[in-house]
Scaffold this motif. Sequence first.
Motif, short mmCIF file in Angstrom:
data_model
loop_
_atom_site.label_atom_id
_atom_site.label_comp_id
_atom_site.label_asym_id
_atom_site.label_seq_id
_atom_site.Cartn_x
_atom_site.Cartn_y
_atom_site.Cartn_z
N GLY A 109 0.82 -1.21 0.00
CA GLY A 109 0.00 0.00 0.00
C GLY A 109 0.85 1.25 0.00
O GLY A 109 2.08 1.21 0.12
N VAL A 110 0.20 2.37 -0.15
CA VAL A 110 0.87 3.66 -0.14
C VAL A 110 1.23 4.01 1.30
O VAL A 110 0.39 3.90 2.19
N PRO A 111 2.49 4.41 1.54
CA PRO A 111 2.88 4.73 2.92
C PRO A 111 2.12 5.97 3.42
O PRO A 111 1.72 6.83 2.65
N ALA A 112 1.93 6.01 4.72
CA ALA A 112 1.24 7.13 5.36
C ALA A 112 2.08 8.40 5.26
O ALA A 112 3.31 8.34 5.12
N ALA A 113 1.42 9.53 5.33
CA ALA A 113 2.12 10.82 5.28
C ALA A 113 3.00 10.97 6.51
O ALA A 113 2.69 10.43 7.58
N PRO A 114 4.13 11.69 6.39
CA PRO A 114 5.02 11.87 7.54
C PRO A 114 4.31 12.62 8.67
O PRO A 114 3.42 13.42 8.44
N VAL A 115 4.75 12.34 9.88
CA VAL A 115 4.15 12.92 11.08
C VAL A 115 5.10 13.95 11.67
O VAL A 115 6.32 13.75 11.68
N ASP A 116 4.56 15.06 12.15
CA ASP A 116 5.36 16.06 12.85
C ASP A 116 5.68 15.48 14.23
O ASP A 116 4.81 15.41 15.11
N LEU A 117 6.92 15.03 14.42
CA LEU A 117 7.28 14.32 15.64
C LEU A 117 7.17 15.19 16.89
O LEU A 117 6.73 14.72 17.94
N LEU A 118 7.56 16.45 16.79
CA LEU A 118 7.49 17.31 17.97
C LEU A 118 6.04 17.54 18.38
O LEU A 118 5.70 17.50 19.57
N ALA A 119 5.15 17.74 17.40
CA ALA A 119 3.72 17.93 17.72
C ALA A 119 3.15 16.66 18.33
O ALA A 119 2.38 16.71 19.29
N ALA A 120 3.53 15.51 17.78
CA ALA A 120 3.04 14.23 18.32
C ALA A 120 3.57 14.01 19.73
O ALA A 120 2.84 13.52 20.61
N LEU A 121 4.82 14.37 19.97
CA LEU A 121 5.40 14.24 21.31
C LEU A 121 4.66 15.12 22.29
O LEU A 121 4.29 14.69 23.38
N GLU A 122 4.42 16.37 21.91
CA GLU A 122 3.73 17.29 22.81
C GLU A 122 2.31 16.80 23.10
O GLU A 122 1.85 16.82 24.24
N GLU A 123 1.61 16.31 22.08
CA GLU A 123 0.25 15.78 22.26
C GLU A 123 0.26 14.58 23.21
O GLU A 123 -0.59 14.48 24.09
N SER A 124 1.23 13.72 23.05
CA SER A 124 1.33 12.53 23.90
C SER A 124 1.63 12.92 25.34
O SER A 124 1.07 12.34 26.28
N VAL A 125 2.49 13.89 25.53
CA VAL A 125 2.83 14.35 26.88
C VAL A 125 1.60 14.98 27.53
O VAL A 125 1.32 14.72 28.71
N GLN A 126 0.86 15.79 26.78
CA GLN A 126 -0.35 16.40 27.33
C GLN A 126 -1.36 15.34 27.73
O GLN A 126 -2.00 15.43 28.77
N ALA A 127 -1.51 14.30 26.91
CA ALA A 127 -2.43 13.21 27.22
C ALA A 127 -1.98 12.47 28.47
O ALA A 127 -2.80 12.11 29.33
N ALA A 128 -0.66 12.25 28.61
CA ALA A 128 -0.14 11.57 29.79
C ALA A 128 -0.37 12.40 31.05
O ALA A 128 -0.72 11.88 32.10
N ARG A 129 -0.16 13.72 30.94
CA ARG A 129 -0.39 14.59 32.10
C ARG A 129 -1.86 14.59 32.49
O ARG A 129 -2.20 14.56 33.67
N ALA A 130 -2.75 14.64 31.49
CA ALA A 130 -4.19 14.63 31.78
C ALA A 130 -4.60 13.31 32.43
O ALA A 130 -5.42 13.31 33.35
N LYS A 131 -4.00 12.22 31.99
CA LYS A 131 -4.31 10.92 32.56
C LYS A 131 -3.86 10.83 34.01
O LYS A 131 -4.53 10.23 34.85
N ARG A 132 -2.71 11.44 34.33
CA ARG A 132 -2.21 11.42 35.70
C ARG A 132 -3.11 12.24 36.64
O ARG A 132 -3.26 11.91 37.80
N ARG A 133 -3.69 13.31 36.12
CA ARG A 133 -4.55 14.17 36.94
C ARG A 133 -5.87 13.47 37.29
O ARG A 133 -6.49 13.78 38.28
N ASP A 134 -6.30 12.55 36.42
CA ASP A 134 -7.57 11.85 36.63
C ASP A 134 -7.51 10.86 37.72
O ASP A 134 -6.95 10.49 38.47
#
Length: 134
Positions: A109-134
């Motif tokens: 198949g056609v490979p997926a479009a490249p991902v902005d790694l810094l944006a993905a890292l920041e999103e993942s960190v925000q999700a992890a922080r939100a999960k810890r607060r819950d």
Amino acid sequence: MTGKLVEALARTGFVGVSKIAIRSRERLALLRPRHGVLVVQTLLWADELRDPGDLAPSAPVTDWELELAETLIGSLPGIEESELQDGYGHALEQLVTAKLSGGELVKPGVPAAPVDLLAALEESVQAARAKRRD
């Protein structure tokens, strides 16, 4: 004889270095004890190593980026060895089986479009922080 070598290496914490022939080519190898057996790991000769040159990032890593990375690493779960799979080996086996049976070969198949790694890292960190607060 091998059992004594394994035991001696395990007791001393040393490893052995040797030369082995694979496919009529001499390779360096490291001999290590592991779970009572001798493990051989092939190494590269010095002339097979390339100078990394200027592969290091041109901009220094900021404290904020380092903190994001450390938070992400801290939030990652452990990896179960049984969950790891050799996708390439599995795909190769399917290809060989299809060729042997005369079946139709499927194009990749056609490979997926490249991902902005810094944006993905920041999103993942925000999700992890939100999960810890819950």
